[in-house]
Write an enzyme that holds these catalytic residues in place. Sequence first.
Site, mmCIF file in Angstrom:
data_model
loop_
_atom_site.group_PDB
_atom_site.id
_atom_site.type_symbol
_atom_site.label_atom_id
_atom_site.label_comp_id
_atom_site.label_asym_id
_atom_site.label_seq_id
_atom_site.Cartn_x
_atom_site.Cartn_y
_atom_site.Cartn_z
ATOM 1 N N CYS A 113 -21.109 -10.827 -35.483
ATOM 2 C CA CYS A 113 -19.922 -10.031 -35.133
ATOM 3 C C CYS A 113 -20.126 -8.532 -35.333
ATOM 4 C CB CYS A 113 -18.718 -10.496 -35.938
ATOM 5 S SG CYS A 113 -18.286 -12.196 -35.600
ATOM 6 N N HIS A 249 -13.228 -4.972 -35.736
ATOM 7 C CA HIS A 249 -13.628 -6.296 -35.253
ATOM 8 C C HIS A 249 -12.412 -7.209 -35.327
ATOM 9 C CE1 HIS A 249 -15.530 -10.012 -34.540
ATOM 10 N NE2 HIS A 249 -15.485 -10.433 -35.795
ATOM 11 N N ASN A 279 -11.595 -14.232 -31.525
ATOM 12 C CA ASN A 279 -12.765 -13.530 -32.056
ATOM 13 C C ASN A 279 -13.913 -13.680 -31.052
ATOM 14 O OD1 ASN A 279 -15.065 -12.713 -33.379
ATOM 15 N ND2 ASN A 279 -14.639 -13.821 -35.278
HETATM 16 N N1 ACO Z 1 -4.986 -26.046 -37.762
HETATM 17 C C1 ACO Z 1 -4.221 -26.535 -38.762
HETATM 18 N N2 ACO Z 1 -4.606 -26.544 -40.036
HETATM 19 C C2 ACO Z 1 -5.816 -26.038 -40.324
HETATM 20 C C3 ACO Z 1 -6.669 -25.508 -39.330
HETATM 21 C C4 ACO Z 1 -6.215 -25.537 -38.001
HETATM 22 N N3 ACO Z 1 -6.925 -25.048 -36.967
HETATM 23 N N4 ACO Z 1 -7.801 -25.068 -39.907
HETATM 24 C C5 ACO Z 1 -7.678 -25.301 -41.226
HETATM 25 N N5 ACO Z 1 -6.474 -25.897 -41.469
HETATM 26 C C6 ACO Z 1 -5.924 -26.302 -42.757
HETATM 27 C C7 ACO Z 1 -6.997 -26.548 -43.794
HETATM 28 O O1 ACO Z 1 -7.538 -27.846 -43.685
HETATM 29 C C8 ACO Z 1 -6.208 -26.366 -45.074
HETATM 30 O O2 ACO Z 1 -5.488 -27.525 -45.351
HETATM 31 P P1 ACO Z 1 -5.259 -28.039 -46.883
HETATM 32 O O3 ACO Z 1 -4.478 -26.931 -47.546
HETATM 33 O O4 ACO Z 1 -4.508 -29.304 -46.703
HETATM 34 O O5 ACO Z 1 -6.635 -28.197 -47.449
HETATM 35 C C9 ACO Z 1 -5.192 -25.268 -44.738
HETATM 36 O O6 ACO Z 1 -5.129 -25.245 -43.293
HETATM 37 C C10 ACO Z 1 -5.592 -23.890 -45.238
HETATM 38 O O7 ACO Z 1 -6.952 -23.633 -44.909
HETATM 39 P P2 ACO Z 1 -7.671 -22.304 -45.315
HETATM 40 O O8 ACO Z 1 -9.089 -22.369 -44.859
HETATM 41 O O9 ACO Z 1 -7.409 -22.011 -46.759
HETATM 42 O O10 ACO Z 1 -6.849 -21.266 -44.426
HETATM 43 P P3 ACO Z 1 -6.958 -19.709 -44.413
HETATM 44 O O11 ACO Z 1 -5.635 -19.132 -44.626
HETATM 45 O O12 ACO Z 1 -8.111 -19.188 -45.234
HETATM 46 O O13 ACO Z 1 -7.327 -19.421 -42.889
HETATM 47 C C11 ACO Z 1 -9.225 -18.823 -41.537
HETATM 48 C C12 ACO Z 1 -8.536 -19.917 -42.347
HETATM 49 C C13 ACO Z 1 -8.321 -18.429 -40.397
HETATM 50 C C14 ACO Z 1 -10.533 -19.349 -41.010
HETATM 51 C C15 ACO Z 1 -9.468 -17.583 -42.434
HETATM 52 O O14 ACO Z 1 -10.061 -17.986 -43.642
HETATM 53 C C16 ACO Z 1 -10.341 -16.549 -41.790
HETATM 54 O O15 ACO Z 1 -9.950 -15.883 -40.861
HETATM 55 N N6 ACO Z 1 -11.556 -16.330 -42.342
HETATM 56 C C17 ACO Z 1 -12.440 -15.259 -41.943
HETATM 57 C C18 ACO Z 1 -13.005 -15.422 -40.564
HETATM 58 C C19 ACO Z 1 -13.940 -14.253 -40.322
HETATM 59 O O16 ACO Z 1 -13.634 -13.131 -40.617
HETATM 60 N N7 ACO Z 1 -15.120 -14.500 -39.834
HETATM 61 C C20 ACO Z 1 -16.066 -13.395 -39.760
HETATM 62 C C21 ACO Z 1 -16.433 -13.072 -38.459
HETATM 63 S S1 ACO Z 1 -16.963 -14.444 -37.534
HETATM 64 C C22 ACO Z 1 -18.638 -14.250 -37.246
HETATM 65 O O17 ACO Z 1 -19.313 -13.452 -37.786
HETATM 66 C C23 ACO Z 1 -19.272 -15.270 -36.330
#
Ligand code: ACO
Length: 322
Positions: A113, A249, A279
């Site tokens: 990214c 980003h 993204n």
């Molecule tokens: N739909 C419904 N529920 C979901 C989904 C989904 N698509 N995905 C995860 N959940 C659930 C999980 O299983 C979890 O359930 P639980 O509480 O029963 O265990 C709950 O939602 C919370 O999950 P978290 O992972 O804690 O959710 P979070 O608020 O952290 O959001 C996310 C997840 C959106 C992925 C976030 O962590 C994020 O944006 N991370 C950074 C992404 C990023 O910046 N990437 C870098 C660039 S990408 C690259 O370089 C290729």
Amino acid sequence: MSFARIIGTGGYLPSNVVTNHDLEKLVDTSDQWIRERTGIEQRHIAVEGETTVDLAEQASRNAIEAAGIDTSEIDLIIFATSTPDKIFPSSACILQARLDIHGCPAFDIQAVCTGFIYALSVAEKFIQTGSARTALVVGAEVFSRILNWEDRDTCVLFGDGAGAVILQADEETGILSSHIHADGKYENLLWVPHGVGDGFDQVKAGKAFVEMRGNEVFKMAVNTLGRIVDETLAASDMKKSDIDWLVPHQANIRIIAATARKLKMSMEQVVVTVNKHGNTSAASVPLALDVAVRDGRIKRGELLLLEAFGGGFTWGSVLVRF
Ligand code: ACO
């Protein structure tokens, strides 16, 4: 030494739009969860046969037209992607041939990214030192091809697209400073764990997909982006209040909002496309830039901070007088 000035921008998105409601039919997710946790409403996904270079070619042609130059003036092509059409030749070489450009250096950069920020930083050095005068810098991806469409943790987050800029040597202004970093020790928090190294067995078995420990990536991204903003401003003797536009980003609206808060910027000064694009990895910053230039928000003379964080981990920022 010359500045590297952005004289034209271009973007391109595949016409096929996939909404959150479409994804509800594929995995156990909901439009509400995706919007609340990420800010994403929809993403563009390439159709079968549509490749990274196909998207990049359109974005490049749009940037060339906006810059008002002839392709014969381009003497450097840098292409940021993690989803190249082929292992080789590079996507930059394939694009070069499509644009009927011959002889100039053309190469790919792989920083996930942060790829476009890396590419812009490298192109700036070529122009500063007089090794190039007019550079085409592209970020393009078809991340949809490296997603497990049964994994709700990742498949809802990404989209496909391409963005490009033309940089040209300028005696007065342009890129003021650029900063790129990496720390490979976090490899397995965000990766595609298979590829050439394992003889393609897992790729052939359809297991070469993005894996991410989203929560840990989230915390690292917010902390790291805050630090790099300070580093960038200090290097150019600028204050947070000098910045007109943040062009971040587009991974998650909550990461973007946290970075804006650290900068004490209102969201009115932040270019947001994650809602419509998802993204798009290396394409996200140049696509966002192009959107805000074309809709008239970003104007000549304004100060822009471009930043990104991604797999590797890699991170970087570029301060630009537009
Ligand atoms: N739909 C419904 N529920 C979901 C989904 C989904 N698509 N995905 C995860 N959940 C659930 C999980 O299983 C979890 O359930 P639980 O509480 O029963 O265990 C709950 O939602 C919370 O999950 P978290 O992972 O804690 O959710 P979070 O608020 O952290 O959001 C996310 C997840 C959106 C992925 C976030 O962590 C994020 O944006 N991370 C950074 C992404 C990023 O910046 N990437 C870098 C660039 S990408 C690259 O370089 C290729």
